[in-house]
Design a protein around this motif. Structure first.
Motif, PDB file in Angstrom:
ATOM      1  N   MET A   1    -104.904 -44.001  10.752  1.00  0.00           N
ATOM      2  CA  MET A   1    -105.377 -43.949  12.134  1.00  0.00           C
ATOM      3  C   MET A   1    -106.680 -43.158  12.214  1.00  0.00           C
ATOM      4  N   ASN A   2    -107.577 -43.585  13.094  1.00  0.00           N
ATOM      5  CA  ASN A   2    -108.880 -42.950  13.261  1.00  0.00           C
ATOM      6  C   ASN A   2    -108.738 -41.546  13.843  1.00  0.00           C
ATOM      7  N   LYS A   3    -109.356 -40.562  13.191  1.00  0.00           N
ATOM      8  CA  LYS A   3    -109.279 -39.176  13.663  1.00  0.00           C
ATOM      9  C   LYS A   3    -110.028 -38.971  14.975  1.00  0.00           C
ATOM     10  N   ASP A   4    -110.941 -39.892  15.288  1.00  0.00           N
ATOM     11  CA  ASP A   4    -111.706 -39.798  16.531  1.00  0.00           C
ATOM     12  C   ASP A   4    -110.903 -40.262  17.736  1.00  0.00           C
ATOM     13  N   TYR A   5    -109.726 -40.820  17.522  1.00  0.00           N
ATOM     14  CA  TYR A   5    -108.900 -41.280  18.637  1.00  0.00           C
ATOM     15  C   TYR A   5    -108.521 -40.098  19.531  1.00  0.00           C
ATOM     16  N   ASN A   6    -107.958 -40.425  20.684  1.00  0.00           N
ATOM     17  CA  ASN A   6    -107.696 -39.426  21.720  1.00  0.00           C
ATOM     18  C   ASN A   6    -106.346 -38.729  21.579  1.00  0.00           C
ATOM     19  N   ILE A   7    -106.279 -37.533  22.158  1.00  0.00           N
ATOM     20  CA  ILE A   7    -105.005 -36.895  22.461  1.00  0.00           C
ATOM     21  C   ILE A   7    -104.632 -37.344  23.875  1.00  0.00           C
ATOM     22  N   GLY A   8    -103.461 -37.915  24.032  1.00  0.00           N
ATOM     23  CA  GLY A   8    -102.999 -38.307  25.358  1.00  0.00           C
ATOM     24  C   GLY A   8    -102.131 -37.209  25.959  1.00  0.00           C
ATOM     25  N   VAL A   9    -102.430 -36.809  27.184  1.00  0.00           N
ATOM     26  CA  VAL A   9    -101.655 -35.775  27.879  1.00  0.00           C
ATOM     27  C   VAL A   9    -101.193 -36.370  29.199  1.00  0.00           C
ATOM     28  N   PHE A  10     -99.874 -36.293  29.483  1.00  0.00           N
ATOM     29  CA  PHE A  10     -99.436 -36.838  30.768  1.00  0.00           C
ATOM     30  C   PHE A  10     -98.436 -35.937  31.464  1.00  0.00           C
ATOM     31  N   ASP A  11     -98.426 -36.081  32.781  1.00  0.00           N
ATOM     32  CA  ASP A  11     -97.530 -35.313  33.644  1.00  0.00           C
ATOM     33  C   ASP A  11     -97.230 -36.169  34.867  1.00  0.00           C
ATOM     34  N   SER A  12     -96.275 -35.699  35.655  1.00  0.00           N
ATOM     35  CA  SER A  12     -95.947 -36.404  36.899  1.00  0.00           C
ATOM     36  C   SER A  12     -97.087 -36.309  37.904  1.00  0.00           C
ATOM     37  N   GLY A  13     -98.017 -35.388  37.690  1.00  0.00           N
ATOM     38  CA  GLY A  13     -99.124 -35.237  38.629  1.00  0.00           C
ATOM     39  C   GLY A  13    -100.157 -34.260  38.108  1.00  0.00           C
ATOM     40  N   LEU A  14    -100.341 -33.166  38.867  1.00  0.00           N
ATOM     41  CA  LEU A  14    -101.365 -32.174  38.559  1.00  0.00           C
ATOM     42  C   LEU A  14    -100.992 -31.208  37.436  1.00  0.00           C
ATOM     43  N   GLY A  15     -99.703 -30.931  37.295  1.00  0.00           N
ATOM     44  CA  GLY A  15     -99.273 -29.824  36.449  1.00  0.00           C
ATOM     45  C   GLY A  15     -99.806 -29.845  35.036  1.00  0.00           C
ATOM     46  N   GLY A  16     -99.920 -31.017  34.446  1.00  0.00           N
ATOM     47  CA  GLY A  16    -100.334 -31.118  33.056  1.00  0.00           C
ATOM     48  C   GLY A  16    -101.742 -30.647  32.779  1.00  0.00           C
ATOM     49  N   ILE A  17    -102.561 -30.482  33.840  1.00  0.00           N
ATOM     50  CA  ILE A  17    -103.926 -29.985  33.584  1.00  0.00           C
ATOM     51  C   ILE A  17    -103.887 -28.543  33.098  1.00  0.00           C
ATOM     52  N   THR A  18    -102.786 -27.821  33.377  1.00  0.00           N
ATOM     53  CA  THR A  18    -102.660 -26.456  32.855  1.00  0.00           C
ATOM     54  C   THR A  18    -102.499 -26.480  31.337  1.00  0.00           C
ATOM     55  N   VAL A  19    -101.875 -27.528  30.827  1.00  0.00           N
ATOM     56  CA  VAL A  19    -101.739 -27.715  29.377  1.00  0.00           C
ATOM     57  C   VAL A  19    -103.036 -28.287  28.801  1.00  0.00           C
ATOM     58  N   LEU A  20    -103.619 -29.223  29.521  1.00  0.00           N
ATOM     59  CA  LEU A  20    -104.902 -29.807  29.104  1.00  0.00           C
ATOM     60  C   LEU A  20    -105.945 -28.718  28.873  1.00  0.00           C
ATOM     61  N   ARG A  21    -106.005 -27.752  29.780  1.00  0.00           N
ATOM     62  CA  ARG A  21    -106.989 -26.678  29.661  1.00  0.00           C
ATOM     63  C   ARG A  21    -106.815 -25.908  28.360  1.00  0.00           C
ATOM     64  N   GLU A  22    -105.565 -25.607  28.004  1.00  0.00           N
ATOM     65  CA  GLU A  22    -105.315 -24.850  26.783  1.00  0.00           C
ATOM     66  C   GLU A  22    -105.639 -25.671  25.538  1.00  0.00           C
ATOM     67  N   ILE A  23    -105.342 -26.967  25.571  1.00  0.00           N
ATOM     68  CA  ILE A  23    -105.651 -27.838  24.427  1.00  0.00           C
ATOM     69  C   ILE A  23    -107.158 -27.945  24.230  1.00  0.00           C
ATOM     70  N   SER A  24    -107.893 -28.129  25.322  1.00  0.00           N
ATOM     71  CA  SER A  24    -109.351 -28.279  25.211  1.00  0.00           C
ATOM     72  C   SER A  24    -110.025 -26.977  24.787  1.00  0.00           C
TER      73      SER A  24
END
Length: 262
Positions: A1-24
Motif C-alpha cells: 500500500m502507498n505510504k502517501d495514502y491518508n489516515i481516515g478519522v471518523f466520529d459521529s460529528g465534531l468530537g473526532g476533531i479533538t483526536v485529529l488535532r493530536e494526530i496532526s
C-alpha cells in the motif's frame, strides 16, 4: 500500500476533531481525511446494530478514498463496532477506547470518574477493561445524555449549559482523583469541565495519536515525505455549524468542507 495514502478519522460529528488535532501534531506530514457523521449524531442513543451499519458505510467510504488506516475517534462507535470493523476492514483500524485505557497512568489513582454517552456507560466496557489492568482502581461512571447534542448544536447557545454539566459531574464522588473523558466531544468544553471538577482530567486524544504512530510503523506505512500533509473534511449533515466549531478548536481556517451522502 502507498505510504502517501491518508489516515481516515471518523466520529459521529465534531468530537473526532479533538483526536485529529493530536494526530496532526504528532504526524504533521501525514495526509488525513476526516468524516463527521453529523446527519446521524448522536450515536449514543442508537442500538449496536444501527451503529455498526453506519460505521461500515463510513469505513467503506474512507477506504474507497485512499485511506491506509482508519481511526474510530468515537467512544460509542469503538465499543459498538470495533470488533466488527476489525474483521471486515482491509486496512488497520484503531479504536479510541484502548487509547483511553492507556491514558490512565499506572499506580497513580485509587478512584476515578468516567463520563460518556449513555451507550458507552451502559456497556460497562470501561470499568471492565480498567479492572483487567488494575483491579484495585475504583471507578464511578455517569452517562451524560445531553452533552453531545448540546456541543453539536453549539455549546455556548445554551444558557443552562454549566448547570447541566455540573449536574453530571457532581454525581461523581469528590474522592475521585481524576476524570476520564470517555467521549471525544468533551475536550471541546474542557475549560468548563475544569471549572467544575477539581482533579486531573484524562483526555485520550494524545494517546490515540501515539497508537496511530505505532500502528503505521508496525505496518511500514509511515509517510516518509517531509512536506506538511493535507487535511480534508467531509460531513453527512450541516456544514456551517461543523465548520465554525472545528475552526475555533483547531485554530485555523477550513477553506472547504464536502457534504456527502453515504
Amino acid at each position: 500500500m502507498n505510504k502517501d495514502y491518508n489516515i481516515g478519522v471518523f466520529d459521529s460529528g465534531l468530537g473526532g476533531i479533538t483526536v485529529l488535532r493530536e494526530i496532526s501534531k504528532l504526524l504533521p506530514n501525514e495526509n488525513i481525511i476526516y468524516f463527521g457523521d453529523t446527519k446521524n449524531v448522536p450515536y449514543g442513543e442508537k442500538t449496536q446494530e444501527e451503529i455498526q451499519i453506519l460505521c461500515e458505510r463510513i469505513v467503506r467510504f474512507l477506504f474507497t478514498n485512499g485511506c491506509k488506516l482508519i481511526v474510530i475517534a468515537c467512544n460509542t462507535a469503538s465499543i459498538a463496532a470495533y470488533e466488527y470493523l476489525h474483521k471486515i476492514s482491509p486496512i488497520p483500524i484503531v479504536g479510541i477506547i484502548n487509547s483511553a485505557i492507556d491514558s490512565i497512568p499506572n499506580n497513580t489513582y485509587k478512584e476515578i470518574g468516567i463520563i460518556g454517552t449513555p451507550f458507552t456507560i451502559n456497556s460497562g466496557e470501561y470499568p471492565k477493561k480498567i479492572k483487567e489492568r488494575d483491579e484495585n482502581l475504583k471507578t464511578y461512571s455517569v452517562g451524560c445524555e445531553k452533552l453531545c447534542p448540546m456541543i453539536e448544536k453549539g455549546w455556548e447557545n445554551f444558557s443552562d449549559r454549566r448547570v447541566i454539566l455540573a449536574d453530571y459531574i457532581t454525581r461523581i464522588p469528590k474522592s475521585a482523583e481524576a476524570l476520564l473523558l470517555a467521549c471525544t466531544h468533551y475536550p471541546l468544553i474542557l475549560n468548563d469541565i475544569k471549572d467544575i471538577f477539581e482533579g486531573d482530567i484524562l483526555d485520550p486524544g494524545e494517546e490515540c495519536a501515539r497508537e496511530v504512530f505505532r500502528t503505521l510503523k508496525n505496518h511500514n506505512l509511515l509517510n516518509s515525505k517531509n512536506e506538511k500533509g493535507k487535511i480534508e473534511f467531509y460531513v453527512s449533515g450541516d456544514k456551517d455549524i461543523f465548520q465554525k466549531k472545528a475552526q475555533e478548536f483547531l485554530g485555523y481556517e477550513i477553506n472547504k468542507i464536502f457534504k456527502v451522502n453515504i
